[in-house]
Scaffold this active site. Structure first.
Site, mmCIF file in Angstrom:
data_model
loop_
_atom_site.group_PDB
_atom_site.id
_atom_site.type_symbol
_atom_site.label_atom_id
_atom_site.label_comp_id
_atom_site.label_asym_id
_atom_site.label_seq_id
_atom_site.Cartn_x
_atom_site.Cartn_y
_atom_site.Cartn_z
ATOM 1 N N ARG A 85 -90.821 81.030 59.874
ATOM 2 C CA ARG A 85 -90.608 82.172 60.770
ATOM 3 C C ARG A 85 -89.193 82.720 60.618
ATOM 4 N NH1 ARG A 85 -91.349 82.174 67.343
ATOM 5 N NH2 ARG A 85 -90.467 84.221 67.739
ATOM 6 N N ASN A 99 -100.931 83.528 65.107
ATOM 7 C CA ASN A 99 -100.507 84.872 64.684
ATOM 8 C C ASN A 99 -100.531 85.027 63.179
ATOM 9 O OD1 ASN A 99 -99.980 86.444 66.925
ATOM 10 N ND2 ASN A 99 -98.063 85.355 67.354
ATOM 11 N N CYS A 137 -104.598 86.619 72.823
ATOM 12 C CA CYS A 137 -103.160 86.841 72.923
ATOM 13 C C CYS A 137 -102.778 86.847 74.387
ATOM 14 C CB CYS A 137 -102.825 88.189 72.284
ATOM 15 S SG CYS A 137 -101.072 88.558 72.332
ATOM 16 N N HIS A 158 -100.890 93.129 69.662
ATOM 17 C CA HIS A 158 -99.483 93.550 69.710
ATOM 18 C C HIS A 158 -99.327 95.054 69.466
ATOM 19 C CE1 HIS A 158 -97.872 89.182 68.983
ATOM 20 N NE2 HIS A 158 -98.575 89.321 70.103
ATOM 21 N N TYR A 208 -94.576 95.092 72.672
ATOM 22 C CA TYR A 208 -94.355 95.230 71.221
ATOM 23 C C TYR A 208 -94.154 96.682 70.806
ATOM 24 C CZ TYR A 208 -94.971 90.316 70.191
ATOM 25 O OH TYR A 208 -94.769 88.957 70.114
HETATM 26 C C1 G6P Z 1 -95.654 86.544 72.634
HETATM 27 C C2 G6P Z 1 -96.751 86.865 71.690
HETATM 28 C C3 G6P Z 1 -97.158 85.688 70.870
HETATM 29 C C4 G6P Z 1 -95.941 85.114 70.202
HETATM 30 C C5 G6P Z 1 -94.916 84.770 71.236
HETATM 31 C C6 G6P Z 1 -93.631 84.347 70.580
HETATM 32 O O1 G6P Z 1 -96.123 85.793 73.622
HETATM 33 O O2 G6P Z 1 -97.860 87.361 72.331
HETATM 34 O O3 G6P Z 1 -98.091 86.093 69.929
HETATM 35 O O4 G6P Z 1 -96.303 83.978 69.473
HETATM 36 O O5 G6P Z 1 -94.611 85.856 72.032
HETATM 37 O O6 G6P Z 1 -92.834 83.689 71.493
HETATM 38 P P1 G6P Z 1 -91.614 82.813 71.034
HETATM 39 O O7 G6P Z 1 -91.134 82.116 72.224
HETATM 40 O O8 G6P Z 1 -92.159 81.890 69.961
HETATM 41 O O9 G6P Z 1 -90.629 83.769 70.458
#
Ligand code: G6P
Length: 441
Positions: A96, A150, A172, A202, A256
């Site tokens: 990531r 994702n 989601c 998103h 988003y």
């Molecule tokens: C949101 C999105 C998820 C994503 C997450 C990331 O909830 O809907 O799809 O995985 O944010 O959160 P993070 O704490 O990993 O940045």
């Protein structure tokens, strides 16, 4: 004959697992889960042990008869499963970090789900989900696949188009987060709020917003123009909206959308954060390390509140609420990612869309939303084209198709920049992209 449900969670070593366990505990009287199998890969073994032991303590503490199994053997876990939930991250947080930082170095937002980062995440993830589908066909052909991995929209569409598994739902927490946000803003109980959701993962809009069946869309739109009241998630630095813009748009955007309607501002903010404290992946890594330290505490037997600092808050509510409604044939309305079947005009019939659905034992039945307003239709269609081309690239391993996907992404400024970013990212993720190995010799 055994009774009760067998749930399998792939990516069971995730820090989000206590969310899920909490949900299954909460619904247990109506949703008789007999066993939960938490599955992970060798590299996630230590995390699986730690979070798995916390899961065991959580069920023991409240005395619900759910057996928790921990395993690295996915096939053993999948045998006769009723529901398979997926929450894995191929390459873990290090991957990531690359999805977020490589585009940023070239002055482009990485956006790990719908942007250039999302493309590379799709390329890594889709082959794995298709392997899981092949195993499910053999070992649990009647199970439902509930995907939270994702990019959830693309993963769901890849399953629909390229596997024999038709019982798939993509999930989601953004829509449930938007509903909770409205409830908080208007100071009403969440159960009284309903939103007509339509779009993509998103990239979803609330076409209308109701409290007790009365539209409150105008009020919500005018409230969220205030940055203090903007409805957002922990992982997005929302900034509020230009009142005249939002009023003219006349629908409720998701957090988003900041990446698309405020690309310049978001880029500036992310570059600043990147220089000062690293990407979101690095922030999350620190949070995870803290969480896993907490999870190790043998006296901890609940989901710690610190987990709410992650973007996936309300995940358990969304996931378990969905499985519960499918199991009980509740026929309530929930937003999920499912095959469009004409519910949203102007998007392909067989594509995955995020839309309000009636949830039945036979799966989600999308509610017809008709044509999207012209001002949002183009962006949604353009992201859908990106998704389709990205999925094709993931399945075929074709370099030209991957470059096409990167170039048509609305966050990428040119074909030249697209190529520079793609080449660097393909190389950085080489270990997880066997289908592209021919193009990287
Ligand atoms: C949101 C999105 C998820 C994503 C997450 C990331 O909830 O809907 O799809 O995985 O944010 O959160 P993070 O704490 O990993 O940045």
């Amino acid at each position: 004959m055994t009774t009760g449900l067998k749930i399998v969670t792939i990516g069971g070593g995730s820090s989000y697992t206590p969310e899920l366990i909490e949900g299954f505990i909460k619904y247990h009287s109506d949703l008789p889960v007999r066993e939960i199998w938490l599955v992970d890969v060798e590299a996630g073994k230590e995390k699986l042990e730690i979070v798995g032991n916390l899961a065991k303590r959580m069920v023991k503490e409240v005395g619900v008869p759910i057996e928790i199994h921990l395993t690295l053997d996915r096939k053993e876990a999948l045998k006769n499963a009723d529901f398979v939930t997926t929450q894995f991250r191929v390459g873990m947080l290090a991957a990531r970090g690359k999805d977020e930082s490589i585009p940023l170095k070239h002055g482009v937002l990485g956006q790990e789900t719908n942007g250039p980062g999302g493309l590379l995440k799709a390329l890594r993830t889709i082959p794995v989900i298709l392997d899981i589908c092949r195993e499910m066909e053999e070992l649990c052909p009647n199970a439902w696949l509930i995907n939270f991995t994702n990019p959830a929209g693309m993963v769901t569409e890849a399953v629909l188009r390229y596997s024999n598994i038709k019982k798939v739902v993509g999930l989601c927490n953004v829509p449930i987060g938007m509903e909770m946000g409205v409830a908080k803003l208007l100071n009403v109980d969440h159960s009284r709020v309903r939103i007509d959701f339509a779009g993509l993962n998103h990239m979803v809009y609330g076409l209308d917003v109701y409290v007790d069946g009365v539209s409150v869309k105008d009020e919500v739109i005018s409230l969220i123009t205030d940055p203090e009241k903007s409805i957002t998630m922990q992982n997005i630095h929302a900034m509020g909206w230009e009142p005249e813009f939002l009023q003219a748009l006349n629908v409720f955007p998701c957090p988003y959308h900041n990446y698309y309607y405020k690309s310049g501002d978001m880029l500036e903010k992310e570059l600043k954060n990147f220089k000062e404290g690293g990407t979101r992946a690095e922030v999350v890594k620190k949070l995870e390390d803290e969480l896993f330290e907490l999870y190790k505490d043998p006296t901890l037997a609940i989901k710690p509140p610190q987990l709410e600092k992650r973007g996936g808050a309300y995940y358990s509510d969304a996931a378990v609420r969905l499985i519960h409604s499918m199991y009980t044939d509740k026929r309530d309305i929930q937003p999920v990612n499912t095959i469009n079947r004409g519910a949203i005009a102007g998007l392909p019939y067989e594509s995955a869309v995020e839309v309000s659905c009636v949830i039945t034992k036979d799966g989600p039945k999308p509610i017809t939303m008709g044509e999207l307003p012209v001002a949002i239709r183009g962006l949604v269609q353009s992201i859908k084209s990106f998704e389709q081309v990205a999925i094709e690239a993931a399945v075929t391993g074709d370099y030209g198709t991957a470059l096409l996907a990167m170039t048509i992404n609305p966050l990428v400024p040119s074909d030249r920049v697209a190529k520079v970013i793609l080449d660097e990212m393909l190389e950085a993720h080489q270990a997880y992209l066997p289908q592209f190995s021919y193009s990287m010799v």
